[in-house]
Write a protein that holds these residues in place. Structure first.
Motif, PDB file in Angstrom:
ATOM      1  N   GLN A  18     -15.219   4.183  10.945  1.00 36.18           N
ATOM      2  CA  GLN A  18     -15.472   4.088   9.508  1.00 36.18           C
ATOM      3  C   GLN A  18     -14.292   4.623   8.706  1.00 36.18           C
ATOM      4  N   ASN A  19     -13.680   5.701   9.202  1.00 36.23           N
ATOM      5  CA  ASN A  19     -12.506   6.252   8.500  1.00 36.23           C
ATOM      6  C   ASN A  19     -11.343   5.268   8.529  1.00 36.23           C
ATOM      7  N   LEU A  20     -11.146   4.606   9.681  1.00 36.00           N
ATOM      8  CA  LEU A  20     -10.062   3.621   9.784  1.00 36.00           C
ATOM      9  C   LEU A  20     -10.298   2.452   8.839  1.00 36.00           C
ATOM     10  N   ILE A  21     -11.545   2.001   8.740  1.00 37.41           N
ATOM     11  CA  ILE A  21     -11.872   0.904   7.828  1.00 37.41           C
ATOM     12  C   ILE A  21     -11.618   1.319   6.387  1.00 37.41           C
ATOM     13  N   LEU A  22     -12.025   2.552   6.036  1.00 39.20           N
ATOM     14  CA  LEU A  22     -11.823   3.052   4.675  1.00 39.20           C
ATOM     15  C   LEU A  22     -10.341   3.145   4.336  1.00 39.20           C
ATOM     16  N   VAL A  23      -9.557   3.679   5.273  1.00 38.05           N
ATOM     17  CA  VAL A  23      -8.111   3.790   5.054  1.00 38.05           C
ATOM     18  C   VAL A  23      -7.492   2.401   4.894  1.00 38.05           C
ATOM     19  N   GLY A  24      -7.942   1.451   5.716  1.00 35.46           N
ATOM     20  CA  GLY A  24      -7.424   0.092   5.609  1.00 35.46           C
ATOM     21  C   GLY A  24      -7.731  -0.532   4.265  1.00 35.46           C
ATOM     22  N   ILE A  25      -8.961  -0.344   3.785  1.00 37.19           N
ATOM     23  CA  ILE A  25      -9.355  -0.898   2.480  1.00 37.19           C
ATOM     24  C   ILE A  25      -8.526  -0.280   1.361  1.00 37.19           C
ATOM     25  N   LEU A  26      -8.373   1.054   1.385  1.00 40.76           N
ATOM     26  CA  LEU A  26      -7.602   1.732   0.342  1.00 40.76           C
ATOM     27  C   LEU A  26      -6.130   1.321   0.386  1.00 40.76           C
ATOM     28  N   THR A  27      -5.601   1.114   1.587  1.00 43.65           N
ATOM     29  CA  THR A  27      -4.210   0.679   1.721  1.00 43.65           C
ATOM     30  C   THR A  27      -4.017  -0.713   1.116  1.00 43.65           C
ATOM     31  N   LEU A  28      -4.947  -1.611   1.399  1.00 46.97           N
ATOM     32  CA  LEU A  28      -4.859  -2.963   0.841  1.00 46.97           C
ATOM     33  C   LEU A  28      -4.971  -2.936  -0.684  1.00 46.97           C
ATOM     34  N   ILE A  29      -5.881  -2.094  -1.202  1.00 46.32           N
ATOM     35  CA  ILE A  29      -6.017  -1.963  -2.655  1.00 46.32           C
ATOM     36  C   ILE A  29      -4.714  -1.446  -3.266  1.00 46.32           C
ATOM     37  N   GLY A  30      -4.125  -0.423  -2.620  1.00 46.15           N
ATOM     38  CA  GLY A  30      -2.877   0.135  -3.130  1.00 46.15           C
ATOM     39  C   GLY A  30      -1.740  -0.863  -3.115  1.00 46.15           C
ATOM     40  N   LEU A  31      -1.617  -1.638  -2.024  1.00 50.92           N
ATOM     41  CA  LEU A  31      -0.558  -2.637  -1.936  1.00 50.92           C
ATOM     42  C   LEU A  31      -0.736  -3.725  -2.990  1.00 50.92           C
ATOM     43  N   TYR A  32      -1.967  -4.163  -3.173  1.00 52.58           N
ATOM     44  CA  TYR A  32      -2.226  -5.199  -4.176  1.00 52.58           C
ATOM     45  C   TYR A  32      -1.955  -4.669  -5.579  1.00 52.58           C
ATOM     46  N   ASP A  33      -2.314  -3.421  -5.806  1.00 51.65           N
ATOM     47  CA  ASP A  33      -2.213  -2.833  -7.140  1.00 51.65           C
ATOM     48  C   ASP A  33      -0.776  -2.501  -7.524  1.00 51.65           C
ATOM     49  N   GLN A  34       0.043  -2.139  -6.546  1.00 48.93           N
ATOM     50  CA  GLN A  34       1.381  -1.634  -6.842  1.00 48.93           C
ATOM     51  C   GLN A  34       2.509  -2.571  -6.428  1.00 48.93           C
ATOM     52  N   THR A  35       2.182  -3.804  -6.060  1.00 44.10           N
ATOM     53  CA  THR A  35       3.216  -4.804  -5.805  1.00 44.10           C
ATOM     54  C   THR A  35       3.006  -5.973  -6.755  1.00 44.10           C
ATOM     55  N   VAL A  36       4.040  -6.765  -6.919  1.00 40.61           N
ATOM     56  CA  VAL A  36       3.977  -7.863  -7.897  1.00 40.61           C
ATOM     57  C   VAL A  36       3.975  -9.201  -7.174  1.00 40.61           C
ATOM     58  N   ARG A  37       3.588 -10.226  -7.920  1.00 37.82           N
ATOM     59  CA  ARG A  37       3.634 -11.577  -7.375  1.00 37.82           C
ATOM     60  C   ARG A  37       5.086 -12.011  -7.172  1.00 37.82           C
ATOM     61  N   PRO A  38       5.380 -12.737  -6.092  1.00 39.30           N
ATOM     62  CA  PRO A  38       6.770 -13.185  -5.878  1.00 39.30           C
ATOM     63  C   PRO A  38       7.230 -14.111  -6.995  1.00 39.30           C
TER      64      PRO A  38
ATOM     65  N   ASP B 255       3.863  -5.716 -14.821  1.00 39.46           N
ATOM     66  CA  ASP B 255       3.919  -7.010 -14.132  1.00 39.46           C
ATOM     67  C   ASP B 255       2.831  -7.089 -13.065  1.00 39.46           C
ATOM     68  N   HIS B 256       1.656  -6.544 -13.404  1.00 43.31           N
ATOM     69  CA  HIS B 256       0.546  -6.497 -12.454  1.00 43.31           C
ATOM     70  C   HIS B 256       0.138  -7.905 -12.027  1.00 43.31           C
ATOM     71  N   ARG B 257      -0.395  -8.004 -10.810  1.00 37.92           N
ATOM     72  CA  ARG B 257      -0.841  -9.290 -10.287  1.00 37.92           C
ATOM     73  C   ARG B 257      -1.973  -9.888 -11.125  1.00 37.92           C
ATOM     74  N   LEU B 258      -2.836  -9.017 -11.700  1.00 42.11           N
ATOM     75  CA  LEU B 258      -3.934  -9.496 -12.529  1.00 42.11           C
ATOM     76  C   LEU B 258      -3.451  -9.609 -13.972  1.00 42.11           C
ATOM     77  N   ASP B 259      -3.536 -10.777 -14.542  1.00 38.79           N
ATOM     78  CA  ASP B 259      -3.015 -11.017 -15.884  1.00 38.79           C
ATOM     79  C   ASP B 259      -3.657 -10.112 -16.931  1.00 38.79           C
ATOM     80  N   VAL B 260      -4.943  -9.819 -16.777  1.00 37.43           N
ATOM     81  CA  VAL B 260      -5.626  -8.996 -17.775  1.00 37.43           C
ATOM     82  C   VAL B 260      -5.029  -7.591 -17.807  1.00 37.43           C
TER      83      VAL B 260
END
Length: 299
Positions: free
Chosen positions: A250-270, A112-117
């Motif tokens: 730079q480390n904080l920015i990297l962690v933030g980007i990876l966290t956002l990617i993980g949340l987007y990748d592993q959560t579903v659309r409401p 049920d990924h957010r990206l249809d493809v």
């Protein structure tokens, strides 16, 4: 846990209580934890060649078993008093493969990924391939999958890298972290070989007990070590870049980007349209259990 002389008795007691509390999360995860502890003990002995590691592993396993027994003791006492009933729950050895781990489903995106493809690609697999059960929920996401593939690469390539370094008598400051990655890779491999369809789980069901059939659930442990390995690899790469200016930022920015990617990748659309259906199902369950309770009370 208890044999480490560097720890005070208060710290040892906290370790024991911590392990016992963790055993309350379910008998499946107690078993998987014992497998990981066994593998860690074996690796520690191979590295240090000391009986101390064997003793520490045995004590830790004993604490896990103690916590497990404390959790299931009410059920054991009930069975001793009233006998065991198998009518409600039957487990067969062959079910360990029906509910086993599949590497493909670890690496595929969520169904049920957010990206249809991505969702469509996973649905094609789930709809046409065999032995798709609760293991369809085992996806580790992008970060976990990258960590998993990194471990596979390490197991295949790193022995040759170490041989090359030994030939050149070269060592780096990253050796301890590389060793950590190697240990995590071995743990990942051991868990995959144990849980995968046709793997150690089948022999476990035949030779020991068929009560454990949902070996796919070891995917949680595999995902954990894979994500951990990915971030250790990121830290190694960051160290090799030798960034000194604004490194923390730079480390904080990297962690933030990876966290956002993980949340987007592993959560579903409401799914707002699902709420009415869920409410109806809950109401039906309430009516059913009220009737069940009233019939039992009447008897």
């Amino acid at each position: 846990v208890l044999t480490n002389s560097a720890l005070t008795w208060s710290n040892k007691l906290l370790n024991v209580l911590g392990i016992i509390s963790i055993t309350s999360f379910g008998i499946y995860y107690d078993l998987y934890g014992c497998i990981v502890i066994f593998l860690c003990t074996l690796i520690a002995y191979v590295i240090h060649r000391s009986r101390q590691q064997i003793m520490e592993g045995m004590v830790t396993l004993s604490v896990v078993v103690l916590g497990l027994l404390a959790n299931v003791m009410p059920s054991l006492l009930y069975i001793a008093e009233n006998g065991e009933s198998r009518e409600g729950v039957n487990r067969y050895a062959q079910e360990s493969e029906l509910y086993g781990l599949k590497i493909t489903q670890l690496l595929l995106p969520r169904g049920d990924h957010r990206l249809d493809v991505f969702a469509d690609f996973t649905s094609r697999y789930n709809n046409h391939f065999p032995l798709v059960t609760e293991n369809m929920s085992a996806s580790m996401g992008l970060v976990g999958s990258l960590g998993f593939l990194l471990f596979v690469l390490m197991l295949l390539i790193y022995p040759f890298v170490r041989y090359s370094r030994a030939q050149q008598n070269a060592s780096t400051q990253q050796e301890p972290m590389l060793l950590t990655l190697q240990v995590l890779a071995v743990l990942m491999l051991g868990m995959v070989l144990m849980g995968t369809v046709g793997g150690g789980a089948s022999l476990f069901a035949l030779l020991i007990t068929s009560s454990f059939r949902a070996w796919n659930r070891i995917s949680i442990f595999i995902a954990f070590v894979s994500v951990l390995g990915f971030f250790i690899a990121v830290e190694l790469a960051s160290a090799k870049l030798r960034i000194t200016k604004h490194k923390t930022l730079q480390n904080l920015i990297l962690v933030g980007i990876l966290t956002l990617i993980g949340l987007y990748d592993q959560t579903v659309r409401p799914c707002h349209s699902c709420q009415a259906g869920n409410a109806s199902l809950m109401k039906n369950d309430q009516v059913f259990f009220k009737k069940l309770e009233s019939s039992l009370t009447a008897k």
